[in-house]
Scaffold this active site. Structure first.
Site, PDB file in Angstrom:
ATOM      1  N   LYS A 199      -8.979 -16.182   0.039  1.00  0.00           N
ATOM      2  CA  LYS A 199      -9.265 -15.075  -0.779  1.00  0.00           C
ATOM      3  C   LYS A 199      -8.452 -15.466  -2.139  1.00  0.00           C
ATOM      4  O   LYS A 199      -7.014 -15.550  -2.098  1.00  0.00           O
ATOM      5  CB  LYS A 199      -8.803 -13.880  -0.439  1.00  0.00           C
ATOM      6  CG  LYS A 199      -9.852 -13.385   0.479  1.00  0.00           C
ATOM      7  CD  LYS A 199      -9.473 -12.172   1.320  1.00  0.00           C
ATOM      8  CE  LYS A 199      -9.708 -10.733   0.404  1.00  0.00           C
ATOM      9  NZ  LYS A 199      -9.076  -9.549   1.240  1.00  0.00           N
ATOM     10  N   ARG A 230       0.886  -1.133  -0.144  1.00  0.00           N
ATOM     11  CA  ARG A 230       0.147  -0.036  -0.003  1.00  0.00           C
ATOM     12  C   ARG A 230       0.867   1.127  -0.113  1.00  0.00           C
ATOM     13  O   ARG A 230       1.984   1.324   0.570  1.00  0.00           O
ATOM     14  CB  ARG A 230      -0.968  -0.003   1.176  1.00  0.00           C
ATOM     15  CG  ARG A 230      -2.095  -1.058   1.213  1.00  0.00           C
ATOM     16  CD  ARG A 230      -3.110  -0.425   2.142  1.00  0.00           C
ATOM     17  NE  ARG A 230      -4.117  -1.689   2.013  1.00  0.00           N
ATOM     18  CZ  ARG A 230      -5.500  -1.438   1.410  1.00  0.00           C
ATOM     19  NH1 ARG A 230      -5.767  -0.239   1.138  1.00  0.00           N
ATOM     20  NH2 ARG A 230      -6.247  -2.560   1.222  1.00  0.00           N
ATOM     21  N   THR A 276     -16.141  -7.664  -4.524  1.00  0.00           N
ATOM     22  CA  THR A 276     -15.615  -6.308  -4.962  1.00  0.00           C
ATOM     23  C   THR A 276     -16.204  -5.746  -6.407  1.00  0.00           C
ATOM     24  O   THR A 276     -16.560  -6.524  -7.386  1.00  0.00           O
ATOM     25  CB  THR A 276     -14.044  -6.639  -5.388  1.00  0.00           C
ATOM     26  OG1 THR A 276     -13.501  -7.143  -4.268  1.00  0.00           O
ATOM     27  CG2 THR A 276     -13.152  -5.375  -5.843  1.00  0.00           C
TER      28      THR A 276
HETATM   29  N1  LIG Z   1     -12.270  -0.232   9.029  1.00  0.00           N
HETATM   30  C1  LIG Z   1     -12.241   0.778   8.268  1.00  0.00           C
HETATM   31  N2  LIG Z   1     -11.887   1.717   8.572  1.00  0.00           N
HETATM   32  C2  LIG Z   1     -12.044   2.974   7.728  1.00  0.00           C
HETATM   33  N3  LIG Z   1     -12.126   2.785   6.325  1.00  0.00           N
HETATM   34  C3  LIG Z   1     -12.444   1.569   5.908  1.00  0.00           C
HETATM   35  C4  LIG Z   1     -12.479   0.406   6.902  1.00  0.00           C
HETATM   36  N4  LIG Z   1     -12.943  -0.690   6.010  1.00  0.00           N
HETATM   37  C5  LIG Z   1     -13.128  -0.322   4.653  1.00  0.00           C
HETATM   38  N5  LIG Z   1     -12.592   1.098   4.646  1.00  0.00           N
HETATM   39  C6  LIG Z   1     -12.699   1.802   3.433  1.00  0.00           C
HETATM   40  O1  LIG Z   1     -13.770   1.273   2.461  1.00  0.00           O
HETATM   41  C7  LIG Z   1     -12.757   1.148   1.504  1.00  0.00           C
HETATM   42  C8  LIG Z   1     -13.175  -0.089   0.780  1.00  0.00           C
HETATM   43  O2  LIG Z   1     -13.013  -1.261   1.394  1.00  0.00           O
HETATM   44  P1  LIG Z   1     -12.276  -2.897   1.055  1.00  0.00           P
HETATM   45  O3  LIG Z   1     -12.692  -2.995  -0.307  1.00  0.00           O
HETATM   46  O4  LIG Z   1     -12.655  -3.399   2.182  1.00  0.00           O
HETATM   47  O5  LIG Z   1     -10.967  -2.188   1.223  1.00  0.00           O
HETATM   48  P2  LIG Z   1      -9.777  -2.035   0.284  1.00  0.00           P
HETATM   49  O6  LIG Z   1     -10.211  -2.260  -1.249  1.00  0.00           O
HETATM   50  O7  LIG Z   1      -8.767  -0.945   0.515  1.00  0.00           O
HETATM   51  O8  LIG Z   1      -8.903  -3.201   0.357  1.00  0.00           O
HETATM   52  C9  LIG Z   1     -11.411   0.853   1.925  1.00  0.00           C
HETATM   53  O9  LIG Z   1     -10.230   1.424   0.928  1.00  0.00           O
HETATM   54  C10 LIG Z   1     -11.419   2.105   3.082  1.00  0.00           C
HETATM   55  O10 LIG Z   1     -11.160   3.380   2.311  1.00  0.00           O
HETATM   56  C1  LIG Z   2     -11.796  -8.350  -1.596  1.00  0.00           C
HETATM   57  C2  LIG Z   2     -10.710  -7.956  -2.006  1.00  0.00           C
HETATM   58  O1  LIG Z   2      -9.493  -7.764  -1.350  1.00  0.00           O
HETATM   59  P1  LIG Z   2      -9.538  -6.493  -0.390  1.00  0.00           P
HETATM   60  O2  LIG Z   2     -10.801  -5.614  -0.300  1.00  0.00           O
HETATM   61  O3  LIG Z   2      -9.006  -6.867   0.837  1.00  0.00           O
HETATM   62  O4  LIG Z   2      -8.261  -5.775  -0.902  1.00  0.00           O
HETATM   63  C3  LIG Z   2     -10.269  -7.912  -3.555  1.00  0.00           C
HETATM   64  O5  LIG Z   2      -8.998  -7.737  -3.919  1.00  0.00           O
HETATM   65  O6  LIG Z   2     -11.149  -7.987  -4.399  1.00  0.00           O
END
Ligand SMILES: Nc1ncnc2c1ncn2[C@@H]1O[C@H](COP(=O)(O)OP(=O)(O)O)[C@@H](O)[C@H]1O
Ligand SMILES: C=C(OP(=O)(O)O)C(=O)O
Length: 578
Positions: free
Chosen positions: A324, A181, A382
């Protein structure tokens, strides 16, 4: 409100490729056309049928015809049947050639909904509302937030489960994994195509032309000519050159770069182990909090699943492991990885970044197929309603995407940013609920369970799950099963019966876990020493909650690995009237 009491569709016969001409289909609209779904039969006296197969007794109660009656296919069906018929006739008069597409579904939802909890939804009010809107699983992404914020969510979900009568929410902890990241930025920066931008492994850098990355080997893993993707391709960067601590890039697709964005190198998996030190810390947090599932990020081989399972065994923790599938390296090992796990998530974000994007739908179909053939849970994740992060309605393509996952037979569909930080989390759940429900109503019901030939694989329970499914599909009934470990309910779900699987369990952990599985309505109930009394209590409870009606029949299954009220080697299926 949206608890799962799935029952069969009455429209599916119109959807069949064998439905024939409009004329033929119009014939099908007449009440007798419901025959394949809503079968005429006669009020019953019961007579017992006993088949002895080696040491196994198959016990069934059969109906004897006395007077015509209609088998209710869902609690709502009987009063609505005439109304539906008239509606279908009206549509037909309008010259519609695809009446089934326009009829309202009568089923309740079987496909489960996973919601990622984040800033938009991490309050008591929102968790309650999400649960009432149809959330079945609450996912916490350990890439964000800290243990204190996740603890709050876990406590709230448990509080909801304690007070809710017939709806429980599973808790899923999603590990961060070896993801790369970008670092924190004081504010988002706008990057234009063609400009230079640098990623550095130096900590704490966040300027308009350079940002930190959290992975020290980043500089070693990338080469000039590699394509770096942000958030699965929302922005892209071409690597031009590197120094010992920095990677210089040219922006190819620009946009707004925010804090802690996910970076992938097209075609390459990071060389980090699948479970990092942070992940072990988070896994321990999950053990302490008795979560239901781990979603393990970037699994590359089965070894890591065995390692995690051994650790859980050593802590005496009964937590299921969902792998995953998102790493290019996992694809050649799909079979062994899924075999070692309790289920898989098609993590399309990273999958579509590490592999060419056009592979994603094909892999989705393949992963669902493999999981279904092994009786493992499968989640499609996703971008399912990505536009609803900022808009109150979805794109039509997103609606189709949900419908495809449902048709392919996923146990669950997942919301990420839509519920974590979106503007319309509840609307997103409602759209997912409605689209899943509508799609399920067009899936032909009452057919043979899948995997005929594998049905008798290796356990008597499989044979019973198969035949209970056949029986309930034929009769148009729900299934009632009693389970201490969840095994038999999961097995039944695997065969995807048309009716709801009411899974009674005397263990709240099992009840919570079963919320993920397609078609399963998990119910907690204390079992008495007397089987008959427990059956009566269970049917009474279903009736009281409006899940079945007096006079309705259910297929009751007694099988599984751990005998409850039966001799070690006896298994039963019976049809009982409520
Ligand atoms: N516990 C959390 N606290 C703050 N922001 C969160 C949290 N969980 C998810 N998010 C926000 O929601 C977005 C989408 O969630 P997710 O797809 O799970 O994360 P990512 O794509 O970053 O792996 C994240 O990029 C983040 O901006
Ligand atoms: C579900 C996924 O993982 P994460 O949101 O944890 O990046 C993804 O990559 O599609």
């Amino acid at each position: 409100m949206a608890q799962v009491v799935a029952t069969r569709s009455i429209q599916s016969s119109f959807m069949s490729p064998r439905s024939g001409s409009v004329q033929e289909r119009s014939e099908n609209l007449k009440p007798p056309s419901f025959a394949s779904r809503v079968m005429e039969r006669q009020a019953m006296t019961t007579k017992k049928l006993t088949v002895v197969r080696r040491s196994t007794r198959i016990t069934a109660k059969r109906s004897v015809r006395v007077e015509p009656e209609v088998i209710p296919v869902s609690p709502e069906d009987l009063p609505k049947r005439e109304e539906k018929f008239q509606q279908l006739q009206r549509l037909q008069q309008l010259g519609d050639t695809s009446v089934s597409m326009w009829s309202t579904p009568t089923v309740r939802r079987k496909t489960k909904i996973v919601c990622t909890i984040g800033p938009s939804t991490n309050t008591k009010e929102m968790i309650w509302k999400l649960a009432e809107a149809g959330m079945n699983v609450a996912r916490m992404n350990m890439s964000h937030g800290d243990h204190a914020s996740h603890q709050k969510v876990i406590d709230l979900v448990k509080e909801y489960n304690e007070q809710s009568k017939d709806n429980v929410i599973s808790i899923m902890l999603d590990t961060k994994g070896p993801e790369v990241r970008s670092g924190d930025l004081p504010q988002p920066i706008n990057l234009e195509s063609g400009q230079e931008f640098t990623f550095t492994i130096r900590r704490g850098v966040g300027t308009t032309d350079c940002v930190s990355v959290n992975y020290d080997d980043f500089v070693n893993d990338v080469e000039a000519g590699d394509m770096l993707l942000v958030d699965g391709g929302m922005m892209s960067f071409l690597v031009k050159s590197k120094t010992e601590d920095s990677v210089k890039c040219e922006v190819v697709d620009g946009g707004e770069l925010k804090s802690r964005r996910h970076l992938n190198v097209r075609g390459k998996s990071a060389t980090l182990p699948s479970i990092t030190e942070k992940d072990w810390d988070d896994i321990k947090f999950g053990v302490d909090n008795k979560v239901d599932f781990y979603a393990v990020s970037f699994v590359k081989d089965a070894q890591v699943v065995h390692e995690l399972k051994n650790y859980l065994k050593s802590c005496n923790a009964d937590i299921h492991v969902i792998v995953k599938i998102e790493s290019a390296d996992s694809i050649p090992n799909l079979h062994s990885i899924i075999t070692a796990s309790d289920g898989a998530m098609v993590a399309r974000g990273d999958l579509g970044a590490e592999l060419p994007i056009e592979e994603v739908p094909l892999l989705q179909e393949e992963i669902i197929r493999i999981c279904r053939s092994m009786g493992k849970a499968v989640i499609v994740a996703t971008n399912m309603l990505e536009s609803m992060i900022v808009h109150p309605t979805p794109t039509r393509a997103e609606v189709s995407d949900i419908a495809i996952a449902v048709r392919e037979g996923a146990d669950a569909v997942m919301l990420s940013g839509e519920t974590a930080h979106g503007k319309f989390p509840l609307k997103a759940v409602k759209v997912m609920h409605t689209v899943s429900l509508r799609t399920e109503a067009t899936i032909p019901g009452g057919t043979m369970p899948p995997n005929l030939g594998q049905a008798f694989k290796n356990h008597m329970s499989e044979m019973f799950a198969y035949h209970a499914t056949m029986m309930s599909n034929t009769l148009g009934t729900s299934i009632v099963v009693f389970t201490k470990t969840g095994f038999m309910a999961i097995l039944l779900s695997h065969y995807r019966p048309s009716g709801t699987i009411f899974a009674f369990t005397n263990d709240k952990t099992i009840q919570q876990r079963l919320s993920l599985y397609q078609g399963v309505c998990p119910i907690y109930m204390q079992f008495s020493d007397d089987a008959e009394e427990t059956f009566e209590n269970a049917l009474g409870l279903l009736q009281k909650q409006g899940m079945v009606k007096e006079g309705e029949e259910v297929a009751l299954v007694q099988s599984g690995r751990q005998p409850i009220w039966r001799f070690q080697s006896t298994h039963n299926i019976q049809v009982r009237k409520v």
